[in-house]
Design a protein around this motif. Structure first.
Motif, mmCIF file in Angstrom:
data_model
loop_
_atom_site.group_PDB
_atom_site.id
_atom_site.type_symbol
_atom_site.label_atom_id
_atom_site.label_comp_id
_atom_site.label_asym_id
_atom_site.label_seq_id
_atom_site.Cartn_x
_atom_site.Cartn_y
_atom_site.Cartn_z
ATOM 1 N N GLY A 240 14.662 34.671 -66.253
ATOM 2 C CA GLY A 240 14.403 34.335 -64.861
ATOM 3 C C GLY A 240 14.817 35.402 -63.872
ATOM 4 O O GLY A 240 14.618 35.224 -62.660
ATOM 5 N N GLY A 241 15.396 36.508 -64.347
ATOM 6 C CA GLY A 241 15.818 37.564 -63.438
ATOM 7 C C GLY A 241 16.853 37.079 -62.446
ATOM 8 O O GLY A 241 17.549 36.086 -62.667
ATOM 9 N N GLU A 242 16.944 37.779 -61.320
ATOM 10 C CA GLU A 242 17.988 37.432 -60.350
ATOM 11 C C GLU A 242 17.787 36.039 -59.757
ATOM 12 O O GLU A 242 18.745 35.304 -59.534
ATOM 13 C CB GLU A 242 18.056 38.472 -59.231
ATOM 14 C CG GLU A 242 16.860 38.492 -58.313
ATOM 15 C CD GLU A 242 17.090 39.324 -57.058
ATOM 16 O OE1 GLU A 242 18.149 39.960 -56.931
ATOM 17 O OE2 GLU A 242 16.184 39.344 -56.205
ATOM 18 N N GLU A 243 16.541 35.650 -59.506
ATOM 19 C CA GLU A 243 16.300 34.339 -58.923
ATOM 20 C C GLU A 243 16.763 33.233 -59.856
ATOM 21 O O GLU A 243 17.440 32.277 -59.442
ATOM 22 C CB GLU A 243 14.825 34.154 -58.578
ATOM 23 C CG GLU A 243 14.518 32.818 -57.929
ATOM 24 C CD GLU A 243 13.069 32.668 -57.510
ATOM 25 O OE1 GLU A 243 12.620 31.518 -57.330
ATOM 26 O OE2 GLU A 243 12.373 33.695 -57.357
ATOM 27 N N GLY A 244 16.431 33.343 -61.127
ATOM 28 C CA GLY A 244 16.853 32.341 -62.090
ATOM 29 C C GLY A 244 18.361 32.281 -62.214
ATOM 30 O O GLY A 244 18.955 31.195 -62.283
ATOM 31 N N ALA A 274 13.193 32.360 -51.246
ATOM 32 C CA ALA A 274 12.590 31.037 -51.058
ATOM 33 C C ALA A 274 13.008 30.074 -52.160
ATOM 34 O O ALA A 274 13.401 28.926 -51.891
ATOM 35 C CB ALA A 274 11.070 31.159 -50.993
ATOM 36 N N GLY A 275 12.952 30.524 -53.416
ATOM 37 C CA GLY A 275 13.336 29.671 -54.531
ATOM 38 C C GLY A 275 14.812 29.325 -54.503
ATOM 39 O O GLY A 275 15.206 28.188 -54.787
ATOM 40 N N ILE A 276 15.642 30.299 -54.140
ATOM 41 C CA ILE A 276 17.083 30.060 -54.075
ATOM 42 C C ILE A 276 17.405 29.061 -52.970
ATOM 43 O O ILE A 276 18.195 28.125 -53.162
ATOM 44 C CB ILE A 276 17.831 31.389 -53.842
ATOM 45 C CG1 ILE A 276 17.606 32.340 -55.029
ATOM 46 C CG2 ILE A 276 19.322 31.142 -53.632
ATOM 47 C CD1 ILE A 276 18.030 33.769 -54.770
ATOM 48 N N GLN A 277 16.788 29.227 -51.821
ATOM 49 C CA GLN A 277 17.044 28.322 -50.701
ATOM 50 C C GLN A 277 16.561 26.908 -51.002
ATOM 51 O O GLN A 277 17.169 25.930 -50.562
ATOM 52 C CB GLN A 277 16.392 28.867 -49.430
ATOM 53 C CG GLN A 277 17.093 30.122 -48.919
ATOM 54 C CD GLN A 277 16.354 30.802 -47.788
ATOM 55 O OE1 GLN A 277 15.130 30.930 -47.815
ATOM 56 N NE2 GLN A 277 17.078 31.262 -46.781
ATOM 57 N N ARG A 278 15.509 26.807 -51.776
ATOM 58 C CA ARG A 278 15.013 25.478 -52.173
ATOM 59 C C ARG A 278 16.054 24.760 -53.038
ATOM 60 O O ARG A 278 16.330 23.568 -52.839
ATOM 61 C CB ARG A 278 13.686 25.619 -52.922
ATOM 62 C CG ARG A 278 13.042 24.284 -53.289
ATOM 63 C CD ARG A 278 11.601 24.471 -53.725
ATOM 64 N NE ARG A 278 11.450 25.453 -54.795
ATOM 65 C CZ ARG A 278 10.896 26.652 -54.634
ATOM 66 N NH1 ARG A 278 10.439 27.027 -53.439
ATOM 67 N NH2 ARG A 278 10.797 27.497 -55.645
ATOM 68 N N VAL A 279 16.644 25.479 -53.974
ATOM 69 C CA VAL A 279 17.673 24.886 -54.828
ATOM 70 C C VAL A 279 18.931 24.560 -54.011
ATOM 71 O O VAL A 279 19.582 23.542 -54.250
ATOM 72 C CB VAL A 279 18.006 25.827 -56.004
ATOM 73 C CG1 VAL A 279 19.168 25.291 -56.829
ATOM 74 C CG2 VAL A 279 16.778 26.005 -56.898
ATOM 75 N N LEU A 280 19.264 25.396 -53.048
ATOM 76 C CA LEU A 280 20.406 25.114 -52.188
ATOM 77 C C LEU A 280 20.202 23.816 -51.411
ATOM 78 O O LEU A 280 21.130 23.015 -51.250
ATOM 79 C CB LEU A 280 20.633 26.275 -51.214
ATOM 80 C CG LEU A 280 21.357 27.493 -51.801
ATOM 81 C CD1 LEU A 280 21.188 28.710 -50.910
ATOM 82 C CD2 LEU A 280 22.829 27.190 -52.010
ATOM 83 N N LYS A 281 18.993 23.585 -50.949
ATOM 84 C CA LYS A 281 18.700 22.337 -50.238
ATOM 85 C C LYS A 281 18.826 21.144 -51.179
ATOM 86 O O LYS A 281 19.392 20.104 -50.815
ATOM 87 C CB LYS A 281 17.301 22.406 -49.642
ATOM 88 C CG LYS A 281 16.926 21.182 -48.812
ATOM 89 C CD LYS A 281 15.565 21.359 -48.160
ATOM 90 C CE LYS A 281 15.220 20.142 -47.298
ATOM 91 N NZ LYS A 281 13.896 20.308 -46.632
ATOM 92 N N GLN A 282 18.338 21.310 -52.400
ATOM 93 C CA GLN A 282 18.396 20.221 -53.380
ATOM 94 C C GLN A 282 19.840 19.868 -53.752
ATOM 95 O O GLN A 282 20.159 18.709 -54.016
ATOM 96 C CB GLN A 282 17.609 20.612 -54.631
ATOM 97 C CG GLN A 282 16.105 20.725 -54.410
ATOM 98 C CD GLN A 282 15.384 21.365 -55.593
ATOM 99 O OE1 GLN A 282 16.020 21.855 -56.528
ATOM 100 N NE2 GLN A 282 14.053 21.363 -55.549
#
Length: 332
Positions: A240-244, A274-282
């Motif tokens: 997943g690289g850095e995002e994962g 965007a993906g990181i911020q989505r997980v932070l919201k979750q």
């Protein structure tokens, strides 16, 4: 979750407290570390420099910088381990200090009461060295590589100024980040991380080849090193690289939300946010900030998040920082 806000550095230069803002003074650096001298040469502009495509030259420069600016007399890493550029690493530390100051009435908390956790300390120990020698912070560093952990322990033991101030812990659970490292009842004021960037070895090789061409090394001999800064597999790529990696870190950080003021991680690619911020919201992060750092033509950034409520933040400040605002190694 509060809306994320971004801080942008308008001038394309290093942080104002970063001592590496100017051109390298090789006369001073070679005096601090004579081993650098054989690598110093005139570049095509007639200025003293080194060949930044030569791993040995880069390591010698790091040794000189750490000696002159941070009082570290012994610093060495095994062949093949990541040898990071000091100026950019220092910038992250200074912006972390600003982040803590923003939560402490504009004053950078200093001294041994401030505790930081470096995820993936590597063999180089650069972030803890800079953070401790500049602000007096105590550091714990984790790594899944036993050789890296042993090397950090050797560096710390070999420098009296670091002894008892930096602890390296082996992460035995390779699928975890905080679990297995964070002790019961332990608190950290801030965590930091330079996550594996690439998704695979093939992706890393392609990027390395592009950088070599940029350094005009496309005619390199077959035995030439692919990376002038080195790096083990676990330092350079992961699923997943850095995002994962950061998303897994966010999910795991929730369990330690009341034991840390700010969690942070470098984010190399804007597209990863965007993906990181989505997980932070979750996960229910109470605060999220994106801080940009300008380094010449390059814009880098880190993301910071906290699970503390306003009341918990106030309690944290009064418990850990208020009485220690003036503690540290040097004045503002």
């Amino acid at each position: 979750m509060k809306k994320s806000n971004a801080i942008r550095t308008h001038k394309a230069e290093l942080h104002s407290r970063n001592p590496h803002r100017g051109r390298y003074d090789f006369a001073v650096l070679t005096k601090a570390s004579p081993a650098l001298s054989p690598f110093v040469q005139l570049n095509r502009f007639g200025n003293e420099s080194i060949d930044f495509a030569d791993p040995q030259a880069v390591k010698a420069l790091n040794q000189a910088l750490l000696s002159h600016f941070y009082g570290v007399a012994f610093w060495d890493i095994p062949p093949g381990f990541l040898c990071p550029p000091i100026p950019g690493r220092a910038d992250y530390v200074h912006y972390l200090a600003d982040l803590l100051a923003d939560s402490n009435n504009g004053v950078v908390p200093r001294g041994r009461t401030v505790r930081a956790l470096d995820i993936g300390i590597g063999a180089n120990c650069v972030y803890p060295i800079i953070g401790n020698r500049t602000y007096g912070w105590q550091f714990v560093g984790s790594d899944i590589n036993a050789i890296a952990v042993g090397t950090v322990q050797t560096i710390v033991r070999s420098n009296r100024c670091l002894s008892g101030k930096i602890e390296a812990r082996l992460q035995k659970q390779q699928n975890h980040i905080f679990n297995g490292i964070w002790k019961a009842g332990e608190h950290f004021d801030i965590t930091l991380c330079n996550p594996p960037f690439h998704t695979s070895e093939a992706a890393m090789t392609a990027e390395s080849d592009r950088k070599w061409r940029g350094l005009k090394k496309d005619q390199q001999p077959a035995a030439a090193p692919k990376l002038n800064f080195g790096g083990q597999a676990d330092e350079l790529w992961c699923e997943g690289g850095e995002e994962g990696f950061i998303c897994r870190m966010v999910q795991e950080s929730k369990a330690y939300g009341e034991q840390c003021y700010w969690f942070t991680s470098l984010v190399a690619k804007q597209a990863s946010l965007a993906g990181i911020q989505r997980v932070l919201k979750q996960t229910g992060a109470a605060q999220v900030r994106v801080i940009e750092m300008a380094q010449g033509q390059k814009i880098s950034r880190f993301i910071a998040w906290s699970f503390l409520s306003p009341e918990q933040r106030e309690d944290w400040q009064s418990s850990y920082w208020t009485m220690h605002n003036t503690a540290g190694l040097e004045a503002e």
